[in-house]
Structure formats: structure tokens, C-alpha cells
Design a protein around this motif. Sequence first.
Motif, short mmCIF file in Angstrom:
data_model
loop_
_atom_site.label_atom_id
_atom_site.label_comp_id
_atom_site.label_asym_id
_atom_site.label_seq_id
_atom_site.Cartn_x
_atom_site.Cartn_y
_atom_site.Cartn_z
N LEU A 1 0.83 -1.21 0.00
CA LEU A 1 0.00 0.00 0.00
C LEU A 1 0.87 1.26 0.00
CD1 LEU A 1 -2.89 1.11 0.13
CD2 LEU A 1 -2.68 1.05 2.61
N ALA A 2 1.95 1.24 0.75
CA ALA A 2 2.87 2.38 0.78
C ALA A 2 3.54 2.56 -0.58
CB ALA A 2 3.92 2.19 1.86
N MET A 3 3.88 1.46 -1.25
CA MET A 3 4.48 1.56 -2.59
C MET A 3 3.48 2.16 -3.58
SD MET A 3 6.62 -2.00 -2.77
CE MET A 3 7.67 -1.64 -4.18
N PHE A 4 2.23 1.73 -3.49
CA PHE A 4 1.20 2.26 -4.38
C PHE A 4 0.98 3.75 -4.11
CE2 PHE A 4 -3.30 2.92 -5.54
CZ PHE A 4 -3.20 2.62 -6.89
N ALA A 5 0.96 4.13 -2.84
CA ALA A 5 0.80 5.55 -2.49
C ALA A 5 1.98 6.36 -3.00
CB ALA A 5 0.64 5.70 -0.98
N ARG A 6 3.16 5.79 -2.93
CA ARG A 6 4.36 6.48 -3.42
C ARG A 6 4.27 6.73 -4.93
NH1 ARG A 6 10.61 4.41 -2.65
NH2 ARG A 6 11.56 6.19 -3.68
N VAL A 7 3.76 5.76 -5.65
CA VAL A 7 3.58 5.93 -7.10
C VAL A 7 2.57 7.04 -7.36
CG1 VAL A 7 2.64 4.83 -9.17
CG2 VAL A 7 4.26 3.61 -7.74
N LEU A 8 1.46 7.03 -6.65
CA LEU A 8 0.45 8.05 -6.85
C LEU A 8 0.98 9.44 -6.54
CD1 LEU A 8 -2.78 6.35 -5.46
CD2 LEU A 8 -2.11 6.69 -7.85
N ILE A 9 1.76 9.57 -5.47
CA ILE A 9 2.33 10.87 -5.13
C ILE A 9 3.30 11.32 -6.21
CG2 ILE A 9 3.96 11.99 -3.55
CD1 ILE A 9 2.50 10.66 -1.27
N SER A 10 4.11 10.41 -6.72
CA SER A 10 5.08 10.81 -7.75
C SER A 10 4.39 11.18 -9.05
CB SER A 10 6.10 9.70 -7.99
OG SER A 10 5.50 8.59 -8.62
N ILE A 11 3.25 10.58 -9.35
CA ILE A 11 2.54 10.89 -10.59
C ILE A 11 1.75 12.19 -10.46
CG2 ILE A 11 0.65 10.16 -12.10
CD1 ILE A 11 1.58 7.28 -11.67
N PHE A 12 0.95 12.29 -9.41
CA PHE A 12 0.02 13.41 -9.32
C PHE A 12 0.60 14.64 -8.63
CE2 PHE A 12 -2.92 9.78 -9.73
CZ PHE A 12 -3.49 10.16 -10.94
N VAL A 13 1.42 14.47 -7.64
CA VAL A 13 2.00 15.61 -6.94
C VAL A 13 3.32 16.00 -7.59
CG1 VAL A 13 2.85 16.45 -4.72
CG2 VAL A 13 0.84 14.97 -4.80
N GLY A 14 4.11 15.01 -7.93
CA GLY A 14 5.38 15.27 -8.59
C GLY A 14 6.50 15.66 -7.65
N ASN A 15 6.17 15.96 -6.42
CA ASN A 15 7.18 16.36 -5.44
C ASN A 15 7.21 15.33 -4.32
OD1 ASN A 15 8.99 17.63 -3.81
ND2 ASN A 15 7.67 19.34 -3.28
N GLU A 16 8.23 14.50 -4.31
CA GLU A 16 8.33 13.48 -3.28
C GLU A 16 9.08 13.98 -2.05
OE1 GLU A 16 9.69 9.66 -4.54
OE2 GLU A 16 8.64 9.81 -6.44
N ASP A 17 9.37 15.27 -1.98
CA ASP A 17 10.11 15.83 -0.85
C ASP A 17 9.22 16.27 0.29
OD1 ASP A 17 12.49 15.37 -2.15
OD2 ASP A 17 12.54 17.35 -3.06
N SER A 18 7.91 16.00 0.19
CA SER A 18 7.02 16.32 1.29
C SER A 18 7.25 15.32 2.42
CB SER A 18 5.57 16.27 0.82
OG SER A 18 5.22 14.95 0.46
N LYS A 19 6.68 15.58 3.56
CA LYS A 19 6.87 14.68 4.70
C LYS A 19 6.28 13.31 4.42
CE LYS A 19 7.26 18.16 8.26
NZ LYS A 19 6.78 18.67 9.53
N ILE A 20 5.14 13.29 3.76
CA ILE A 20 4.51 12.01 3.43
C ILE A 20 5.37 11.26 2.41
CG2 ILE A 20 2.49 10.92 2.37
CD1 ILE A 20 0.83 13.19 3.56
N GLY A 21 5.87 11.96 1.42
CA GLY A 21 6.71 11.32 0.42
C GLY A 21 7.99 10.77 1.01
#
Length: 90
Positions: free
Chosen positions: A20-40
Motif C-alpha cells: 500500500l505504501a508503494m502504491f501511495a508512493r507511485v500516486l504521489i510521484s505521478i500526481f504531486v510530482g514532489n516526493e520531498d514532502s513529509k509524506i513522500g
Amino acid sequence: MIILDIFARVIRIGIDAVLLAMFARVLISIFVGNEDSKIGLFLACVTEPFIVPVRYFLYRFNLLQDSPIDWSFTISYMILAFISLILPAI
């Protein structure tokens, strides 16, 4: 026997949480584009220990390095999903 069943359930829940965390990581990288947030960063800390060994293996044998797809991520996801699948159902 009951201890093995409990152990398998705990492992399966942990693997499902990582998937689930891997899937969320993919979604964040696709839609947000910034993985430097605390959640990312949290998702990266949770998922990287499962991705790095596959990445090292692919790098060591010079496999799939010129591909635009992160195969280490994809292969790690498939391995974890397979392990979760073969563990006894909850």
C-alpha cells in the motif's frame, strides 16, 4: 500450528502495508510530482529497504539500466505481492 498461522498473518499484514505504501508512493510521484514532502519522505523510508536489494541486483548484473521504467520498483512490488499471495489467507 497456531503460532505459524499467527506469524503468517502478521507477515502478510506487514507486506500488505508495504504494498500500500508503494502504491501511495507511485500516486504521489505521478500526481504531486514532489516526493520531498513529509509524506513522500515517509513512504520512501518505508519502501526503500524492499527496493534497494533488487536495484543492487539489477545494477550488479547490468540488467535493464537503460530503461525509462524503474524496474527495481516494479520487480520489488511483484515479489512482495507474490509472497503475500502464497501466505495463508486471513
